[in-house]
Scaffold this motif. Structure first.
Motif, PDB file in Angstrom:
ATOM      1  N   ALA A 519       0.794  -1.154  -0.054  1.00 50.10           N
ATOM      2  CA  ALA A 519       0.106   0.070  -0.096  1.00 50.10           C
ATOM      3  C   ALA A 519       0.773   1.226   0.179  1.00 50.10           C
ATOM      4  CB  ALA A 519      -0.900  -0.112   1.241  1.00 50.10           C
ATOM      5  N   TYR A 523       0.976   4.085  -2.730  1.00 44.12           N
ATOM      6  CA  TYR A 523       0.491   5.202  -2.521  1.00 44.12           C
ATOM      7  C   TYR A 523       1.685   6.345  -3.091  1.00 44.12           C
ATOM      8  CZ  TYR A 523      -0.018   9.592   0.353  1.00 44.12           C
ATOM      9  OH  TYR A 523      -0.172  10.883   0.758  1.00 44.12           O
ATOM     10  N   ALA A 527      -0.177   8.484  -5.624  1.00 39.13           N
ATOM     11  CA  ALA A 527      -0.744   9.664  -5.203  1.00 39.13           C
ATOM     12  C   ALA A 527       0.250  10.791  -4.968  1.00 39.13           C
ATOM     13  CB  ALA A 527      -1.219   9.592  -3.661  1.00 39.13           C
ATOM     14  N   ARG A 528       1.745  10.525  -4.913  1.00 38.96           N
ATOM     15  CA  ARG A 528       2.744  11.393  -4.618  1.00 38.96           C
ATOM     16  C   ARG A 528       3.477  11.890  -5.963  1.00 38.96           C
ATOM     17  NH1 ARG A 528       4.203  12.020   0.461  1.00 38.96           N
ATOM     18  NH2 ARG A 528       5.381  13.996  -0.354  1.00 38.96           N
TER      19      ARG A 528
END
Lengths: 579, 116
Positions: A519, A523, A527-528
Motif C-alpha cells: 500500500a 501510494y 498519489a505523490r
C-alpha cells in the motif's frame, strides 16, 4: 488407481498427434473443441488421480511390470505421491485455461498452436509423476522444445524472434547441465531410478567432487527454468514478446514445476549423501535472496506490463526458494500455497492485460495506455483480484510466513515484505493507470468471454486456500514430500514406515506488514507523483539501478556465462561446506 | 574406469560453451551448442563401456556368461541424439527467421525495448 497416471500423460500427447493428423480435413471449430476437450479430459484425469492419492496414499507403477526386484534395474517407473499429483493437477488447470483463452486471443489460432500446448501439457504432467532421472530430463526437454516453438508463434517482429532464440539457446545449455549431472549420477551409481540412486550414492565415498558437480549442474539447469536469479535473464524477454498463452504457461506452470522438480530430485537422489546443511540449503537460499531483490527492483522499473509481471514472477519464485531452503514441512507447505496462489493469480493478470490489448488493438504499457481499460469493469475486477494476491492480501500469500523459526523465518518475512511491496505496488500502479485514469479514450468491443472466464477462474482459485481443507492437504503433501525414506520404499517396493505428521502452520499477524508495504509503494507511486512520470523514481540515474539494468543487457553469450558461473559457484559452495 | 573419457567430455563441453559465449554469428553459436551437446554422448558411451565386452546382443537366455557393454547407456545416447537434433533444428529455424526479418545474423547484443 496408479494405472491412470500414464493415461493422463498419453491423452494430451495422443490428442496432439491426432490433431496434427485431422486438422486439415475438419473445420476450425472442430479443432478448437477437440483441443479443449483433450485439455479438460487431462485435467479430469489429473483430478481423479489427485483424489485417489489423497484417499489411499502414494503408489508406484513399473511400466510393463519391469520391477527391479533383486536383479539389475532396467525398468522405469512413475511414482504418484500427493505433492506430485497436486502439481500435475495445477499444471493441467493452467494449460487448459490457456487453451480456452487462445481461442479469442488470436484472430485465427492455427491447429498447430493447440498441438504444441497439448504436447507441453503431456510432458509437464509426466515430469510431475516421473521417478526416473532420465525420464525427468526427457520430459523437461519435451516441454521446453514445445515452449521454444510457441514463443515464436505468429509473431512478426525481429525482436520477438531474437527473444525466442535467446530463450531457446540459454535453456538448451541449461538442459545440457541437467543432462550432464544425471549422466554423472548414473556413472557413479549405475542406476537411473531416483530412489535407487539415493540408496546407492552414499556408498560412493571417493566421488565426492563428482556428486557435488552433479548436484550443482542439476540445480543450475532447473533454476534457469525456475526463473531464479542470476539465471533469469531470458525470462522477461520471452514474456515481453511471446503470445500471452505462453506467458500464462511459463509463469503459471513452468516456474513452480521446475522448483518442484528440483526439490524432488534433490531430496530423493542427493539428500542422504548431501544433507541440506552441507551446501544445498545455502545454494537455494542464496538464489532466492538474489531473485527476490533483483525481481523486485526490476519489476518497479518496467513500463511494459508483461515485462513487469515477468519480474514479479522472478521475485515470487525467490521468496518461495528462500522458504523451501528450510527443508521443513511447514516451510514447504507455506511455499507451496504462496507460489501456487501466485502462479494462478499471475496467469489471470496476464490474461487481463491481453483482454485490454486485444480490444484496444495496441500494446499495453504505462505510457501508451493510461485509462485504456477504464470501461472494462470485469477485466478491471480480475486485475484487482490478482493484485490482491501479489500484494499479499489473501491468506494463500500470507501462508509463507507461517512456517519456519528463528533467523530463517525473519529472512522469509523480510523478503516477503519486500517482494509484496515492490510487485504488489507495481501491480496497483498498473491498475490505477490502465483501469482508473481518464486519458486515452476507452472503447468497448465485444466481451471476449473465452478470455475472461479462464482469467476469472485463475484469480479466484487462490481464495480457495482460505478453506481449511486446502492448507491441511498441502501440509500433508509437504510432509510426504520430505519423507525421503517413505518415497524410496514405495518406489522400490519395500515396507513403508509412516512418520509422524509435522506441525500445522498458524497464521502470523506480522504477515500484514507485506500488504502495508504494498500500500505504501502504491501510494508513493500513485498519489505523490504526477500520473505518467511516476515510474521515473526507479528508472532514475542512481548507480545501483544502472548496474542492474546493464546486467540485463540482452547478450546471450553473457547469459550462458552466468549459467556456467552459477554452476561453478554452486559446486564450490557445496564442496566448501562439506564436513 | 579411467579418467580419460571424462577429461575428453569435459574438454569438448568447455570448447562448446566457450564458442556459445564468444560466437559472433548465430549459426556458429548454435553449432557450438551442438558441440557442447556431443560431449554428453561421449560421457554416456564411456560410462556404459566395459573393457573387452562385445555388443549387447544376447541370443541365449543366460546372458550373464556373455560380456556386453551396457545397453541402457547406448539407448540413452540415442535418445539424447534425438533431443539434440530437435533442439538444433528449432534453433536454426529461429535463426533463419531472425535473418529474414532483419537481415542480421549476429547474436543480439542489445536489449530490445519493444514488446508488450
Amino acid at each position: 488407481m496408479n494405472e491412470l497416471a500414464p493415461i493422463a500423460v498419453c491423452v494430451p500427447l495422443v490428442g496432439a498427434a491426432l490433431l496434427v493428423a485431422i486438422f486439415a480435413r475438419v473445420s476450425k471449430i472442430a479443432v478448437e473443441i477437440a483441443a479443449t476437450l483433450t485439455g479438460l479430459a487431462t485435467l479430469a484425469l489429473c483430478c481423479v488421480i489427485l483424489a485417489s492419492v489423497a484417499a489411499h496414499g502414494a503408489s508406484v507403477l513399473w511400466f510393463g511390470g519391469w520391477h527391479p526386484g533383486n536383479t539389475v534395474g532396467l525398468g522405469i517407473a512413475f511414482v504418484v505421491d500427493p505433492a506430485g499429483a497436486a502439481v500435475a493437477a495445477c499444471v493441467a488447470f493452467v494449460v487448459t485455461g490457456a487453451i480456452v483463452f487462445s481461442r479469442q486471443y488470436f484472430d485465427d489460432v492455427g491447429a498447430i498452436f493447440y498441438v504444441l500446448l497439448l504436447a507441453m501439457l503431456g510432458a509437464m504432467v509426466a515430469f510431475a509423476y516421473a521417478a526416473d532421472a532420465f525420464d525427468l530430463f526427457v520430459f523437461y526437454e519435451v516441454f521446453s522444445v514445445a515452449a521454444y516453438a510457441i514463443s515464436a508463434y505468429r509473431v512478426e517482429r525481429k525482436s520477438a524472434y531474437e527473444g525466442s532464440l535467446q530463450f531457446a539457446l540459454v535453456n538448451s545449455v541449461a538442459g545440457l547441465f541437467v543432462l550432464g549431472g544425471i549422466i554423472v549420477l548414473e556413472g557413479s551409481t549405475g542406476e537411473l531410478n531416483l530412489a535407487a540412486i539415493g540408496r546407492s550414492l552414499p556408498a560412493q565415498h571417493a566421488s565426492a567432487p563428482l556428486v557435488a558437480f552433479a548436484f550443482a549442474a542439476i540445480a543450475a539447469g532447473l533454476f534457469a527454468r525456475g526463473a531464479l536469479a542470476p539465471l533469469h535473464f531470458w525470462f522477461d524477454e520471452v514474456h515481453a514478446n511471446a503470445p500471452t498463452p505462453l506467458c500464462v504457461v511459463l509463469s503459471g506452470a513452468m516456474v513452480p514445476l521446475a522448483l518442484f522438480g528440483f526439490v524432488r530430485l534433490y531430496l530423493i537422489a542427493f539428500s542422504t549423501v548431501l544433507p541440506p546443511a552441507a551446501g544445498p540449503a545455502f545454494v537455494l537460499c542464496a538464489a532466492g535472496v538474489v531473485s527476490a531483490v533483483v525481481g523486485s527492483l526490476m519489476c518497479l522499473r518496467q513500463l511494459a506490463l508483461k515485462r513487469m509481471l515477468a519480474f514479479a514472477t522472478v521475485a515470487h519464485a525467490g521468496v518461495a526458494a528462500i522458504s523451501l531452503s528450510a527443508f521443513t514441512a511447514p516451510a514447504f507447505a507455506g511455499a507451496a500455497l504462496y507460489l501456487g496462489g501466485y502462479a494462478f493469480a499471475v496467469a489471470g493478470l496476464f490474461m487481463a492485460v491481453a483482454v485490454v490489448r486485444s480490444v484496444m488493438k495496441r500494446n499495453v504499457d504505462l505510457f501508451a495506455s493510461a485509462g485504456a481499460g477504464r470501461r472494462f469493469y470485469l477485466t478491471g475486477t480480475i486485475f484487482a483480484l490478482g493484485t490482491c494476491e501479489v500484494a499479499g492480501v489473501w491468506p494463500s500469500a500470507r501462508a509463507i510466513v507461517a512456517g519456519g523459526s528463528g533467523a530463517h523465518a525473519l529472512l522469509v518475512l523480510a523478503s516477503f515484505v519486500l517482494v509484496a511491496g515492490a510487485t504488489g505496488g507495481a501491480c496497483a500502479r498498473a491498475f490505477s493507470t490502465v483501469f482508473v485514469l481518464d486519458r486515452v479514450r476507452s472503447k468497448r468491443g465485444n466481451v471476449p468471454w473465452f478470455m475472461l472466464v479462464p482469467a476469472f477462474a485463475f484469480v479466484a482459485i487462490p481464495l480457495l486456500a482460505a478453506a481449511p481443507a486446502v492448507p491441511a492437504f498441502v501440509e500433508r503433501a509437504a510432509n510426504d514430500l520430505l519423507d525421503v525414506e517413505r518415497y524410496r520404499a514405495i518406489s522400490l517396493g519395500a515396507a513403508v514406515v509412516t512418520r509422524a505428521p509435522g506441525i500445522a502452520p498458524g497464521g502470523l499477524p506480522l504477515a500484514w506488514l507485506a500488504t502495508l508495504s504494498a500500500a505504501v509503494v502504491a501510494y508513493l507511486c500513485i498519489a505523490r507523483a504526477r500520473p505518467v512520470r511516476r515510474f521515473r523514481v526507479f528508472a532514475g540515474r542512481n548507480a545501483a539501478m544502472l548496474v542492474l539494468a546493464r546486467v540485463h543487457d540482452g547478450d546471450v553469450g553473457a547469459y550462458v556465462a552466468w549459467l556456467v558461473g552459477a554452476a561453478i559457484a554452486a559446486t564450490a559452495s557445496v564442496l566448501a561446506s562439506r564436513p | 574406469m579411467t579418467i580419460v573419457p571424462y577429461a575428453v567430455a569435459a574438454a569438448v563441453f568447455a570448447l562448446g560453451i566457450y564458442g556459445t559465449i564468444a560466437s559472433r554469428t548465430l549459426v556458429y553459436q548454435i553449432l557450438c551448442v551442438s558441440v557442447a551437446q556431443s560431449s554428453t554422448y561421449i560421457l554416456l558411451l564411456s560410462i556404459g563401456f566395459r573393457n573387452g565386452a562385445g555388443p549387447p546382443i544376447f541370443l541365449s537366455a543366460p546372458a550373464s556368461r556373455v560380456l556386453g557393454v551396457d545397453p541402457v547407456a547406448q539407448a540413452l545416447a540415442l535418445t539424447d541424439v534425438v533431443v539434440s537434433a530437435a533442439t538444433t533444428a528449432l534453433l536454426l529455424a529461429l535463426a533463419l527467421r531472425v535473418h529474414e526479418s532483419g537481415g542480421s545474423s549476429e547474436p543480439a547484443r542489445q536489449r530490445s525495448e519493444s514488446g508488450e
